[in-house]
Design a protein around this motif. Structure first.
Motif, PDB file in Angstrom:
ATOM      1  N   GLY A 157      -3.467  32.934  16.946  1.00  0.00           N
ATOM      2  CA  GLY A 157      -3.126  34.387  17.019  1.00  0.00           C
ATOM      3  C   GLY A 157      -2.615  34.796  15.507  1.00  0.00           C
ATOM      4  N   ARG A 158      -2.674  36.051  15.534  1.00  0.00           N
ATOM      5  CA  ARG A 158      -2.343  36.988  14.265  1.00  0.00           C
ATOM      6  C   ARG A 158      -0.958  36.530  13.954  1.00  0.00           C
ATOM      7  N   GLY A 159      -0.954  36.506  12.551  1.00  0.00           N
ATOM      8  CA  GLY A 159       0.426  36.212  11.756  1.00  0.00           C
ATOM      9  C   GLY A 159       1.218  34.744  12.071  1.00  0.00           C
ATOM     10  N   THR A 160       0.473  33.923  12.726  1.00  0.00           N
ATOM     11  CA  THR A 160       1.043  32.567  13.009  1.00  0.00           C
ATOM     12  C   THR A 160       1.093  31.889  11.464  1.00  0.00           C
ATOM     13  N   VAL A 161       2.307  31.251  11.459  1.00  0.00           N
ATOM     14  CA  VAL A 161       2.577  30.516  10.443  1.00  0.00           C
ATOM     15  C   VAL A 161       2.519  28.897  10.608  1.00  0.00           C
ATOM     16  N   ILE A 162       1.659  28.226   9.743  1.00  0.00           N
ATOM     17  CA  ILE A 162       1.444  26.666   9.775  1.00  0.00           C
ATOM     18  C   ILE A 162       1.831  26.037   8.732  1.00  0.00           C
ATOM     19  N   GLY A 163       2.632  24.842   8.629  1.00  0.00           N
ATOM     20  CA  GLY A 163       3.130  24.078   7.597  1.00  0.00           C
ATOM     21  C   GLY A 163       1.889  23.424   7.141  1.00  0.00           C
ATOM     22  N   ASP A 164       2.450  22.327   6.578  1.00  0.00           N
ATOM     23  CA  ASP A 164       1.417  21.362   5.915  1.00  0.00           C
ATOM     24  C   ASP A 164       1.083  20.163   6.975  1.00  0.00           C
ATOM     25  N   ASP A 165      -0.239  19.587   6.876  1.00  0.00           N
ATOM     26  CA  ASP A 165      -0.469  18.305   7.721  1.00  0.00           C
ATOM     27  C   ASP A 165      -0.378  18.439   9.121  1.00  0.00           C
ATOM     28  N   VAL A 166      -0.590  19.627   9.500  1.00  0.00           N
ATOM     29  CA  VAL A 166      -0.654  19.937  11.016  1.00  0.00           C
ATOM     30  C   VAL A 166      -1.857  19.699  11.585  1.00  0.00           C
ATOM     31  N   ARG A 167      -2.034  18.944  12.856  1.00  0.00           N
ATOM     32  CA  ARG A 167      -3.268  18.708  13.371  1.00  0.00           C
ATOM     33  C   ARG A 167      -3.185  19.400  14.862  1.00  0.00           C
ATOM     34  N   ILE A 168      -4.133  20.276  14.964  1.00  0.00           N
ATOM     35  CA  ILE A 168      -4.348  21.011  16.273  1.00  0.00           C
ATOM     36  C   ILE A 168      -5.666  20.603  16.849  1.00  0.00           C
ATOM     37  N   GLY A 169      -5.423  20.237  18.244  1.00  0.00           N
ATOM     38  CA  GLY A 169      -6.797  19.824  18.746  1.00  0.00           C
ATOM     39  C   GLY A 169      -7.636  20.827  19.279  1.00  0.00           C
ATOM     40  N   PHE A 170      -8.479  20.204  20.186  1.00  0.00           N
ATOM     41  CA  PHE A 170      -9.655  20.954  20.852  1.00  0.00           C
ATOM     42  C   PHE A 170      -8.924  21.835  21.838  1.00  0.00           C
ATOM     43  N   GLY A 171      -9.542  23.269  21.873  1.00  0.00           N
ATOM     44  CA  GLY A 171      -9.074  24.182  22.921  1.00  0.00           C
ATOM     45  C   GLY A 171      -7.813  24.538  22.941  1.00  0.00           C
ATOM     46  N   VAL A 172      -6.985  24.662  21.751  1.00  0.00           N
ATOM     47  CA  VAL A 172      -5.574  25.024  21.904  1.00  0.00           C
ATOM     48  C   VAL A 172      -5.382  26.478  21.803  1.00  0.00           C
ATOM     49  N   PHE A 173      -4.407  27.294  22.609  1.00  0.00           N
ATOM     50  CA  PHE A 173      -4.219  28.620  22.250  1.00  0.00           C
ATOM     51  C   PHE A 173      -2.820  28.798  22.154  1.00  0.00           C
ATOM     52  N   ILE A 174      -2.916  29.472  20.744  1.00  0.00           N
ATOM     53  CA  ILE A 174      -1.432  29.730  20.200  1.00  0.00           C
ATOM     54  C   ILE A 174      -1.537  31.273  19.843  1.00  0.00           C
ATOM     55  N   PRO A 175      -0.244  31.859  20.669  1.00  0.00           N
ATOM     56  CA  PRO A 175      -0.138  33.377  20.338  1.00  0.00           C
ATOM     57  C   PRO A 175       0.322  33.732  19.065  1.00  0.00           C
ATOM     58  N   SER A 176       0.423  35.127  18.872  1.00  0.00           N
ATOM     59  CA  SER A 176       0.406  35.749  17.537  1.00  0.00           C
ATOM     60  C   SER A 176       1.838  35.338  17.216  1.00  0.00           C
ATOM     61  N   ASN A 177       2.182  35.236  15.929  1.00  0.00           N
ATOM     62  CA  ASN A 177       3.478  35.194  15.170  1.00  0.00           C
ATOM     63  C   ASN A 177       4.262  33.817  15.791  1.00  0.00           C
ATOM     64  N   THR A 178       3.471  32.650  16.285  1.00  0.00           N
ATOM     65  CA  THR A 178       3.922  31.591  16.313  1.00  0.00           C
ATOM     66  C   THR A 178       4.552  30.814  14.906  1.00  0.00           C
ATOM     67  N   ARG A 179       5.427  30.170  15.037  1.00  0.00           N
ATOM     68  CA  ARG A 179       6.018  29.379  13.807  1.00  0.00           C
ATOM     69  C   ARG A 179       5.788  28.046  14.260  1.00  0.00           C
ATOM     70  N   ILE A 180       5.183  27.276  13.100  1.00  0.00           N
ATOM     71  CA  ILE A 180       4.759  25.849  13.420  1.00  0.00           C
ATOM     72  C   ILE A 180       5.114  25.123  12.055  1.00  0.00           C
ATOM     73  N   GLY A 181       5.970  24.079  12.151  1.00  0.00           N
ATOM     74  CA  GLY A 181       6.401  23.341  10.814  1.00  0.00           C
ATOM     75  C   GLY A 181       5.423  22.491  10.301  1.00  0.00           C
ATOM     76  N   ASN A 182       6.144  21.432   9.358  1.00  0.00           N
ATOM     77  CA  ASN A 182       5.102  20.286   9.029  1.00  0.00           C
ATOM     78  C   ASN A 182       4.613  19.369   9.831  1.00  0.00           C
ATOM     79  N   SER A 183       3.456  18.615   9.476  1.00  0.00           N
ATOM     80  CA  SER A 183       3.499  17.253  10.298  1.00  0.00           C
ATOM     81  C   SER A 183       3.563  17.513  11.589  1.00  0.00           C
ATOM     82  N   VAL A 184       3.214  18.469  12.276  1.00  0.00           N
ATOM     83  CA  VAL A 184       3.166  18.593  13.840  1.00  0.00           C
ATOM     84  C   VAL A 184       1.833  18.297  14.498  1.00  0.00           C
ATOM     85  N   PHE A 185       1.534  17.821  15.756  1.00  0.00           N
ATOM     86  CA  PHE A 185       0.576  17.206  16.320  1.00  0.00           C
ATOM     87  C   PHE A 185       0.564  17.960  17.688  1.00  0.00           C
TER      88      PHE A 185
END
Lengths: 161, 161, 161
Positions: free
Chosen positions: A53-81
């Motif tokens: 979603g819009r405005g989401t901020v994702i760090g380095d080395d993040v792995r997001i799989g198949f069919g994931v839904f992330i809403p607007s303006n979510t904050r995700i750090g580094n090395s997140v699975f």
């Protein structure tokens, strides 16, 4: 000099909004949808058919799989699975035309891992290096370094092993 | 003579790797993603938006629903039913750049049925003709012919009815 | 006069069967799949990658999220909210080539809201203005105005709060 930028790989069927900023070495797989003002760090991977979603901020080395839904303006750090078919939410009172609507996206701290098929309720924080077991329904914040599982998710201790 | 091969139907929006081998009468629906070295038997159906990982081997008469995720090298027998939004996993320690990573795909034996929205943990075997109820989180092997449901899934007996 | 019809917005990557009838002001987002003889009322929104089965009838002001699966001939009232990754089913005995197969789609009455990642078992009715919490596995009818959650979903009362 001596180091060249790694390219960003975007599958031809993916949709990436022109305002999104993707770090070097990041891959966007087929049919993924990256909305306006998303930013990712370096070496991320966003899976088939996922929507960020819009405005989401994702760090380095993040792995997001198949069919994931992330809403607007979510904050995700580094090395997140984030495993396949994980769904995150931001609407605590999900009704059509809800006057109380106020977006409350989740926060995922660095090093956390979220197992396949889990659902995060609005506004929860997944602490750094926490592990959310597959199929968890996360209704409360998850402390850093803890392991949770179940519906609703609860903290696992030595006694559960 | 007298019997003609049934054609394979691939929707124009599906992606099928050239190394995949699809049996006669198999249909691949819209936006599905069939990766390298997948093989299916005859008369299979793979639903809208599903992803079948590399090297997965699927038997005859298998029906895979909408939005299913199947990891690489999964083994699926004959006449297996996999409902919509089922997610299978192969990574027991889901962390980014995990040095302990060792793929453990599931095994689904012939005649089994897996209900909608279920999640299979890495390495589980669903025994022949077992029934996994919708929304199950399957953390252990499911014996042949048994019925399981819940989070975590457990075996149903006469006393549950 | 003075009021002009609002247009229907269909993303170029969506698939809408020519027999579908979409009400004014309805939006169909990317990669959604609207099958034959679907009808929607006015001002509906159908999310990215969702599939709406043949003959499903949807009222006015219905909001369907990302990655939702709705089987054929489902009935959905007005002002219904269906969160991301909700899966509905219609097959009580999910087996390949099942001779007992008889489609039993769900019914969602007006004003109901179904939280993210929930699964509805075949034939259930979600009563008007009911709220199904995120991640619920709904195995029975949900009375109008009630709140349910869990696997299997059960009614929440004051004592749960």
């Amino acid at each position: 000099m001596g180091e060249s930028a790694q390219r960003v790989n975007i599958h031809p069927t993916a949709q990436v909004h022109p305002s999104a900023i993707l770090g070097d070495g990041t891959s966007i797989w087929a049919c993924a949808n990256i909305m306006a003002n998303v930013t990712t760090g370096k070496n991320c991977s966003i899976g088939f058919g996922s929507e960020i979603g819009r405005g989401t901020v994702i760090g380095d080395d993040v792995r997001i799989g198949f069919g994931v839904f992330i809403p607007s303006n979510t904050r995700i750090g580094n090395s997140v699975f984030i495993g396949p078919s994980v769904t995150m939410t931001d609407d605590k009172y999900p009704r059509v035309n809800n006057p109380k609507y106020e977006a409350q996206p989740p926060t995922i701290e660095s090093g956390a891992a979220i197992g396949a098929g889990s659902v995060l309720l609005p506004g929860v924080t997944i602490g750094s290096h926490a592990l959310v077991g597959a199929g968890s329904i996360v209704t409360r914040d998850v402390p850093s370094g803890s392991v949770v599982a179940g519906n609703p998710a609860r903290i696992f201790t030595m006694e559960d092993l």
